[in-house]
Design a protein around this motif. Structure first.
Motif, PDB file in Angstrom:
ATOM      1  N   ASN A   1      -9.713  -5.581  31.892  1.00  0.00           N
ATOM      2  CA  ASN A   1     -10.987  -5.973  31.270  1.00  0.00           C
ATOM      3  C   ASN A   1     -12.165  -5.747  32.199  1.00  0.00           C
ATOM      4  N   GLU A   2     -11.967  -6.082  33.474  1.00  0.00           N
ATOM      5  CA  GLU A   2     -13.043  -5.889  34.440  1.00  0.00           C
ATOM      6  C   GLU A   2     -13.346  -4.400  34.596  1.00  0.00           C
ATOM      7  N   LEU A   3     -12.279  -3.599  34.645  1.00  0.00           N
ATOM      8  CA  LEU A   3     -12.437  -2.140  34.760  1.00  0.00           C
ATOM      9  C   LEU A   3     -13.258  -1.610  33.583  1.00  0.00           C
ATOM     10  N   LEU A   4     -12.877  -2.004  32.360  1.00  0.00           N
ATOM     11  CA  LEU A   4     -13.565  -1.489  31.167  1.00  0.00           C
ATOM     12  C   LEU A   4     -15.018  -1.968  31.112  1.00  0.00           C
ATOM     13  N   ASP A   5     -15.237  -3.180  31.577  1.00  0.00           N
ATOM     14  CA  ASP A   5     -16.603  -3.741  31.635  1.00  0.00           C
ATOM     15  C   ASP A   5     -17.510  -2.899  32.525  1.00  0.00           C
ATOM     16  N   ILE A   6     -17.002  -2.547  33.707  1.00  0.00           N
ATOM     17  CA  ILE A   6     -17.809  -1.777  34.670  1.00  0.00           C
ATOM     18  C   ILE A   6     -18.049  -0.370  34.120  1.00  0.00           C
ATOM     19  N   VAL A   7     -16.981   0.252  33.589  1.00  0.00           N
ATOM     20  CA  VAL A   7     -17.110   1.635  33.115  1.00  0.00           C
ATOM     21  C   VAL A   7     -18.053   1.701  31.906  1.00  0.00           C
ATOM     22  N   ALA A   8     -18.111   0.631  31.125  1.00  0.00           N
ATOM     23  CA  ALA A   8     -19.009   0.620  29.952  1.00  0.00           C
ATOM     24  C   ALA A   8     -20.460   0.842  30.385  1.00  0.00           C
TER      25      ALA A   8
ATOM     26  N   ALA B   1     -24.254   7.824  30.933  1.00  0.00           N
ATOM     27  CA  ALA B   1     -23.805   9.206  30.687  1.00  0.00           C
ATOM     28  C   ALA B   1     -23.899   9.572  29.211  1.00  0.00           C
ATOM     29  N   HIS B   2     -23.580   8.635  28.312  1.00  0.00           N
ATOM     30  CA  HIS B   2     -23.427   8.978  26.890  1.00  0.00           C
ATOM     31  C   HIS B   2     -24.359   8.264  25.926  1.00  0.00           C
ATOM     32  N   GLY B   3     -25.161   7.348  26.401  1.00  0.00           N
ATOM     33  CA  GLY B   3     -26.116   6.687  25.512  1.00  0.00           C
ATOM     34  C   GLY B   3     -25.532   5.513  24.757  1.00  0.00           C
ATOM     35  N   ASN B   4     -24.637   5.806  23.794  1.00  0.00           N
ATOM     36  CA  ASN B   4     -24.093   4.728  22.966  1.00  0.00           C
ATOM     37  C   ASN B   4     -22.575   4.883  22.850  1.00  0.00           C
ATOM     38  N   PRO B   5     -21.848   4.638  23.947  1.00  0.00           N
ATOM     39  CA  PRO B   5     -20.407   4.923  23.929  1.00  0.00           C
ATOM     40  C   PRO B   5     -19.610   3.927  23.094  1.00  0.00           C
ATOM     41  N   SER B   6     -18.532   4.413  22.486  1.00  0.00           N
ATOM     42  CA  SER B   6     -17.693   3.516  21.686  1.00  0.00           C
ATOM     43  C   SER B   6     -16.731   2.723  22.565  1.00  0.00           C
ATOM     44  N   GLY B   7     -16.504   3.189  23.796  1.00  0.00           N
ATOM     45  CA  GLY B   7     -15.522   2.545  24.673  1.00  0.00           C
ATOM     46  C   GLY B   7     -14.161   3.228  24.615  1.00  0.00           C
ATOM     47  N   LEU B   8     -13.999   4.164  23.691  1.00  0.00           N
ATOM     48  CA  LEU B   8     -12.698   4.823  23.531  1.00  0.00           C
ATOM     49  C   LEU B   8     -12.338   5.659  24.763  1.00  0.00           C
ATOM     50  N   ASP B   9     -13.299   6.387  25.322  1.00  0.00           N
ATOM     51  CA  ASP B   9     -13.007   7.246  26.481  1.00  0.00           C
ATOM     52  C   ASP B   9     -12.543   6.412  27.674  1.00  0.00           C
ATOM     53  N   ALA B  10     -13.232   5.280  27.898  1.00  0.00           N
ATOM     54  CA  ALA B  10     -12.867   4.426  29.035  1.00  0.00           C
ATOM     55  C   ALA B  10     -11.442   3.888  28.841  1.00  0.00           C
ATOM     56  N   LEU B  11     -11.145   3.477  27.609  1.00  0.00           N
ATOM     57  CA  LEU B  11      -9.797   2.952  27.334  1.00  0.00           C
ATOM     58  C   LEU B  11      -8.737   4.021  27.583  1.00  0.00           C
ATOM     59  N   MET B  12      -8.961   5.227  27.034  1.00  0.00           N
ATOM     60  CA  MET B  12      -7.918   6.244  27.103  1.00  0.00           C
ATOM     61  C   MET B  12      -7.717   6.804  28.495  1.00  0.00           C
ATOM     62  N   THR B  13      -8.826   6.965  29.257  1.00  0.00           N
ATOM     63  CA  THR B  13      -8.668   7.555  30.586  1.00  0.00           C
ATOM     64  C   THR B  13      -8.021   6.560  31.556  1.00  0.00           C
TER      65      THR B  13
END
Ligand code: MEV
Length: 315
Positions: free
Chosen positions: A128-135, A141-153
């Motif tokens: 959760n902390e990782l995804l929070d920071i990457v968001a 980088a992307h403006g309005n990210p869905s969070g899918l890229d952070a989850l999958m990578t």
């Protein structure tokens, strides 16, 4: 002699099977990690200020300074959270995920960096902390990210995902092979996402909303196909999704050419993957042999790289 402190972090590239762009509007998406394309970040002690080496970005930075900005922000947030603002280290990132090609490079860079910094300070990092920071860095980088890229990578398994509500490991009985073909052209996810947002506020809004809704339904159909082992129908749904993404302005002549090439070489279906407007496409084949033939045809038609991903049962 004092031991040199080192921290390392890894991340995968990703493939969106279906649901890119519509996922930004809380429609479902299905995606896979692509471990054959991965990123490694290493943090080592340094006597000087913090320095960052990421050679694979160098050709892009004049046009896309936001890539480096988002990386610097990632480092800053980590140091802030860890209360280590006065640290000195060298961060080196090596990447086998081509940047700005729809394979999740910016998210993967951020994931690997956060993991390497936490590893360097030997502080445990929750998902959760990782995804929070990457968001935060993905927003730059992307403006309005869905969070899918952070989850999958950051993951080793495929997911069925709806922004803000569903994050389920994917249940699949399907054995098939995905071929990823890279057009070699960069595609700017930020611009593609923004164009769709603008069209939703234009006189075309009803039509655009219709394609977004249709992509959402196609994703649920694909989920059924994976569950019931129906590769032919899955392929048709992928090709239909490509048509919808074309209507949303996310394709390019190079992507359309590779999609057509795959379809004329017995792919069961084909579509762009990720933000589009350049970058990569994917095609579905029933066997490894068929996949190898399609990959060859894609390279003959101009793909600069191809990857194979074997989809196995995940039930
Ligand atoms: C980019 O890899 C996928 C998009 O759906 C954007 C996002 O999900 O943030 C285009």
């Amino acid at each position: 002699m004092e031991k040199i402190k080192t921290g390392v972090g890894h991340a995968n590239g990703k493939i969106i099977l279906i649901g890119e762009h519509s996922v930004v509007y809380r429609k479902p998406a299905i995606a896979f990690p692509l471990p054959s394309a991965y990123i490694e970040a290493e943090v080592t002690d340094s006597a000087n200020e913090i320095s960052i080496e990421c050679d694979f970005y160098s050709g892009l930075l004049t046009d896309m300074p936001e890539l480096l900005d988002s990386l610097k922000k990632t480092v800053e947030i980590c140091l802030d959270r860890l209360d280590k603002k006065n640290s000195r280290f060298k961060l080196v990132i090596n990447s086998a995920v081509p940047a700005e090609r729809g394979m999740g490079s910016s998210a993967a860079v951020a994931v690997a960096t956060v993991r390497a910094i936490y590893d360097y300070f030997q502080i445990p990092l929750t998902q959760n902390e990782l995804l929070d920071i990457v968001a935060v860095s993905e927003k730059i980088a992307h403006g309005n990210p869905s969070g899918l890229d952070a989850l999958m990578t950051s993951s080793d398994t495929p997911y069925y995902y709806i922004k803000g509500s569903v994050c389920e490991p994917l249940a699949s009985k399907l054995n098939a092979v995905l071929i990823v073909g890279d057009t070699g052209k960069t595609g700017r996810t930020k611009e593609a996402v923004q164009t769709i947002a603008d069209m939703l506020h234009s006189d075309k809004s009803q039509q655009i909303q219709m394609y977004i809704d249709r992509l959402g339904r196609l994703t649920d159909d694909v989920r059924q196909c994976l569950h019931a082992d129906m590769p032919q129908t899955l392929g048709q749904k992928m090709t239909e999704a490509h048509y919808c993404l074309q209507q949303l302005g996310a394709s390019s002549p190079e992507l359309d050419k590779l999609v057509m090439t795959a379809l004329t070489h017995q792919a069961l279906g084909a579509k762009l993957t990720g933000g589009g407007r350049g970058g990569c496409m994917i095609a579905l084949a029933e066997t490894k042999q068929a996949a190898a033939n399609i990959a060859r045809a894609l390279r003959n038609a101009g793909a600069v790289s191809t990857w194979l991903y074997e989809m196995g049962e995940t039930l």
